[in-house]
Design an enzyme around this catalytic site. Sequence first.
Site, short mmCIF file in Angstrom:
data_model
loop_
_atom_site.label_atom_id
_atom_site.label_comp_id
_atom_site.label_asym_id
_atom_site.label_seq_id
_atom_site.Cartn_x
_atom_site.Cartn_y
_atom_site.Cartn_z
N ASP A 293 0.84 -1.13 0.05
CA ASP A 293 -0.13 -0.05 0.06
C ASP A 293 0.84 1.26 0.02
O ASP A 293 1.92 1.30 0.68
CB ASP A 293 -0.82 0.03 1.30
CG ASP A 293 -1.74 1.05 1.29
OD1 ASP A 293 -2.76 0.78 0.40
OD2 ASP A 293 -2.01 1.86 2.11
N GLU B 62 1.53 -0.34 -4.91
CA GLU B 62 0.70 0.90 -5.23
C GLU B 62 1.47 2.14 -5.42
O GLU B 62 1.97 2.89 -4.74
CB GLU B 62 -0.29 1.05 -4.43
CG GLU B 62 -1.36 2.17 -4.58
CD GLU B 62 -2.18 2.73 -3.46
OE1 GLU B 62 -1.82 2.59 -2.34
OE2 GLU B 62 -3.33 3.23 -3.91
C1 NOJ Z 1 -4.31 2.87 -0.45
C2 NOJ Z 1 -5.45 2.18 -0.41
O1 NOJ Z 1 -5.62 1.44 -1.86
C3 NOJ Z 1 -6.85 3.00 -0.20
O2 NOJ Z 1 -8.04 2.03 -0.29
C4 NOJ Z 1 -6.53 3.31 1.20
O3 NOJ Z 1 -7.61 4.08 1.90
C5 NOJ Z 1 -5.29 4.30 1.26
N1 NOJ Z 1 -4.19 3.44 0.72
C6 NOJ Z 1 -5.04 4.32 2.77
O4 NOJ Z 1 -4.36 3.35 3.27
#
Ligand code: NOJ
Length: 544
Positions: A212, A278
């Site tokens: 993440d 990500e």
């Molecule tokens: C990225 C995640 O994909 C998203 O859903 C989340 O709200 C944020 N990171 C915070 O963790």
Amino acid sequence: MAKTSNINLLHWWQRGVIYQIYPRSFKDTTGNGVGNLEGIIAKLDYLNDDTPNSLGINAIWISPFYPSPMADFGYDVANYCDVDPLFGNLDIFDRLLTQAHRRGIKVIIDYVPNHTSDQHPWFQESRRSRSSPKRNWYIWRDRNPDGSLPNNWGSPFGGPAWTWDEQTRQYYFHHFLKEQPELNWREPAVRSAMFDALHFWLKRGVDGIRIDVVGMLIKDPDLLDNPPNPDADPNLPPNDIFGRQLHLYNEDQDEVQEIIRQFRWLLDQYGDRCAIGEIWYRLPRWIRYYGQNGDGLHMPFNFRLMNQPWEANAIRQSVDELEKALPSFAWPNYVLGSHDANRLASRIGPLQARVAAMLLLTLRGTPTLYYGDELGMENFAIPASRMRDPQGHRLGAARSRDGGRTPMQWDDSANAGFSTHEPWLPISPEHKTCNVACLSTEPTSILNLYRRLLWYRHSTPALQVGTYRPIDAGNNSCYVFARKHSNVSCIVALNFTNQTCSLSVPQGGNGKLVLSTYLDQEGPVSLSNLQLRSNEGIIVELNQ
Ligand code: NOJ
């Protein structure tokens, strides 16, 4: 632009197709209206039972299922080494792993290293006093002498990224909710604890991690103010401070590359595991996340096609730029949907959703498919009283992610076969016709198109490992490219418009149409005179 690979040398995460499961919304087996791990086990055969009646995916990425107060639906982790009772327990997770592996499905878990929940014992300890041994595990700062916040950084969820702690009279930093305090990755003990969590899951047998917001792990050491973004959308909600800034100092700092190398080194000790990150940055910054010599992430997620206008030229340009920029060790990947975006079929329309399916599953690189996109599920306008997403609550309904997170539609029963109870998010009335049971019986449904595409991809080395070559075929409303391996080529022609279109592929000759997104024809065609119907994509196979 040709980049070739030998199919036998490919890793599972290169050959396969990844399917993202948002566990709250996939399948509920306990009747509490929230999906769970048992539910995923129950639906593994749908995902891949080794026959073309199943979808044929090869890996699942499961969004977080850790113990969590669910302020951000699991992205606020209170314990990295357990399962929230809402979703099951570790025994059920182990069973899920075994059952998935039995079907040849790899399991990728979400790893959330940037922030914990404010209920995590680490943060509870850290906020106890300024002299806590874990004080430096999080980012604490005094207020400025003039009483202002430590700096001007904003939260992507709206408002400033600092929250005042009255007990210890300092601010703590959180990119996201105040319930998601940010870990301090400059603190060696944090690294070590977070690496332990990784070992915990890798030892259990997980095949990969999706990391993440990995680019956010390191911040500028002086926490310098971000400059304003001159190109910011003037219509942003007033509290969207984050959207109005250039993120020069809060993310994508050079030092994050070192941490990624450490993740990679750790993963490599376990054999053929995969690290996906990500990463949203522009191409030159984004590419760095593969590492200088391929010692970084196996794949930084490529969301680029989601941000393009849905037009043949724009999509082609995005793919061509990527193909040109990738070093030879870097494997491409494409994403068209996720739990953070509006549904694909709502963004581009249901007819183009079929063209998108063909695009995603024929490009060079690993496709990631978001649950429900194989049904053409659309965003559902959730009534304000049922909005759950904190982003929507803070930035307005238009920014709520709920509409793309509604429960999977398995059948036409009251709760779509998802649950026996009122689901945590309402189910769209479209589920009466847009569901797995119903679409399975319609030979030309989008679900059957996905199945055909997936199974065709699996049996066609040209699509798995072949080179990519864009083709100018004399019509700007279509995107045409060739994938080639050994003596087999696949010409993919995608009509992005609702007009018919004629194409002439310069090499000419005859080929065999193997798949149309209409699923209604096959047979010989002439490459110098290809006729595409509105919103049609085709694959033509050539043996040379
Ligand atoms: C990225 C995640 O994909 C998203 O859903 C989340 O709200 C944020 N990171 C915070 O963790």
